[in-house]
Design a protein around this motif. Structure first.
Motif, short mmCIF file in Angstrom:
data_model
loop_
_atom_site.label_atom_id
_atom_site.label_comp_id
_atom_site.label_asym_id
_atom_site.label_seq_id
_atom_site.Cartn_x
_atom_site.Cartn_y
_atom_site.Cartn_z
N ALA A 22 0.84 -1.20 0.00
CA ALA A 22 0.00 0.00 0.00
C ALA A 22 0.88 1.26 0.00
O ALA A 22 0.61 2.21 -0.75
N GLU A 23 1.92 1.28 0.83
CA GLU A 23 2.85 2.42 0.86
C GLU A 23 3.55 2.56 -0.50
O GLU A 23 3.71 3.66 -1.02
N TYR A 24 3.96 1.45 -1.01
CA TYR A 24 4.67 1.41 -2.29
C TYR A 24 3.81 1.96 -3.42
O TYR A 24 4.26 2.78 -4.21
N ILE A 25 2.57 1.51 -3.50
CA ILE A 25 1.67 1.97 -4.57
C ILE A 25 1.42 3.47 -4.44
O ILE A 25 1.45 4.20 -5.44
N LYS A 26 1.19 3.94 -3.24
CA LYS A 26 0.97 5.37 -3.01
C LYS A 26 2.17 6.18 -3.48
O LYS A 26 2.03 7.19 -4.17
N CYS A 27 3.36 5.73 -3.15
CA CYS A 27 4.58 6.42 -3.55
C CYS A 27 4.77 6.35 -5.07
O CYS A 27 5.12 7.34 -5.70
N ALA A 28 4.53 5.19 -5.68
CA ALA A 28 4.69 5.03 -7.13
C ALA A 28 3.72 5.94 -7.88
O ALA A 28 4.08 6.55 -8.89
N LEU A 29 2.49 6.06 -7.39
CA LEU A 29 1.52 6.95 -8.02
C LEU A 29 1.97 8.41 -7.91
O LEU A 29 1.82 9.18 -8.86
N HIS A 30 2.54 8.76 -6.78
CA HIS A 30 3.05 10.11 -6.58
C HIS A 30 4.20 10.41 -7.55
O HIS A 30 4.23 11.47 -8.18
N VAL A 31 5.12 9.49 -7.69
CA VAL A 31 6.25 9.66 -8.61
C VAL A 31 5.73 9.76 -10.05
O VAL A 31 6.16 10.64 -10.81
N GLU A 32 4.82 8.88 -10.43
CA GLU A 32 4.26 8.90 -11.78
C GLU A 32 3.58 10.25 -12.07
O GLU A 32 3.75 10.82 -13.14
N TYR A 33 2.83 10.76 -11.11
CA TYR A 33 2.16 12.05 -11.26
C TYR A 33 3.18 13.14 -11.57
O TYR A 33 3.00 13.94 -12.50
N HIS A 34 4.25 13.19 -10.79
CA HIS A 34 5.25 14.24 -10.99
C HIS A 34 6.03 14.06 -12.30
O HIS A 34 6.39 15.04 -12.95
N LEU A 35 6.29 12.83 -12.69
CA LEU A 35 6.95 12.60 -13.98
C LEU A 35 6.05 13.07 -15.13
O LEU A 35 6.53 13.68 -16.09
N ASN A 36 4.75 12.81 -15.03
CA ASN A 36 3.82 13.26 -16.07
C ASN A 36 3.72 14.77 -16.11
O ASN A 36 3.67 15.36 -17.19
N LYS A 37 3.71 15.41 -14.96
CA LYS A 37 3.67 16.89 -14.90
C LYS A 37 4.93 17.47 -15.53
O LYS A 37 4.86 18.46 -16.25
N LYS A 38 6.06 16.85 -15.28
CA LYS A 38 7.32 17.31 -15.85
C LYS A 38 7.29 17.20 -17.38
O LYS A 38 7.70 18.11 -18.07
N LYS A 39 6.79 16.08 -17.88
CA LYS A 39 6.70 15.88 -19.33
C LYS A 39 5.77 16.91 -19.96
O LYS A 39 6.03 17.42 -21.06
N GLU A 40 4.65 17.21 -19.29
CA GLU A 40 3.68 18.18 -19.81
C GLU A 40 4.26 19.58 -19.88
O GLU A 40 3.92 20.35 -20.77
#
Length: 94
Positions: free
Chosen positions: A72-90
């Protein structure tokens, strides 16, 4: 090849690829339910889950001072990282 062997093979070779973290976790969980002996405990489940992510997301977990102990901690963190990577790409010029 039996259906069970196909699931084992898919689970052993499963990689996030172009899937979102959410999609990858859903597929991972489905395969884990079909192959329960391959993830007998939380530690093994977490190890396999980290191994299935794209390197740009998984690398964050290598640099953590305090390791995550639950999926659960891992998934929450992975979603957070993915969000920021997508924002950076945008925000990057095309």
């Amino acid at each position: 090849m039996s259906v069970t062997k196909e699931y084992y093979d898919e689970f052993n070779n499963f990689y996030q690829g172009n899937l979102s973290v959410t999609e990858a976790v859903k597929r991972f969980n489905k395969l884990a339910r079909l192959c329960p002996h391959m993830v007998p405990n939380e530690e093994e489940r977490l190890r396999r889950m980290i191994g299935m992510l794209r390197s740009e997301i998984a690398v964050i977990f290598d640099s953590r001072i305090t390791p995550l102990t639950t999926t659960a901690e891992y998934i929450k963190c992975a979603l957070h990282v993915e969000y920021h990577l997508n924002k950076k790409k945008e925000s990057q010029p095309r």
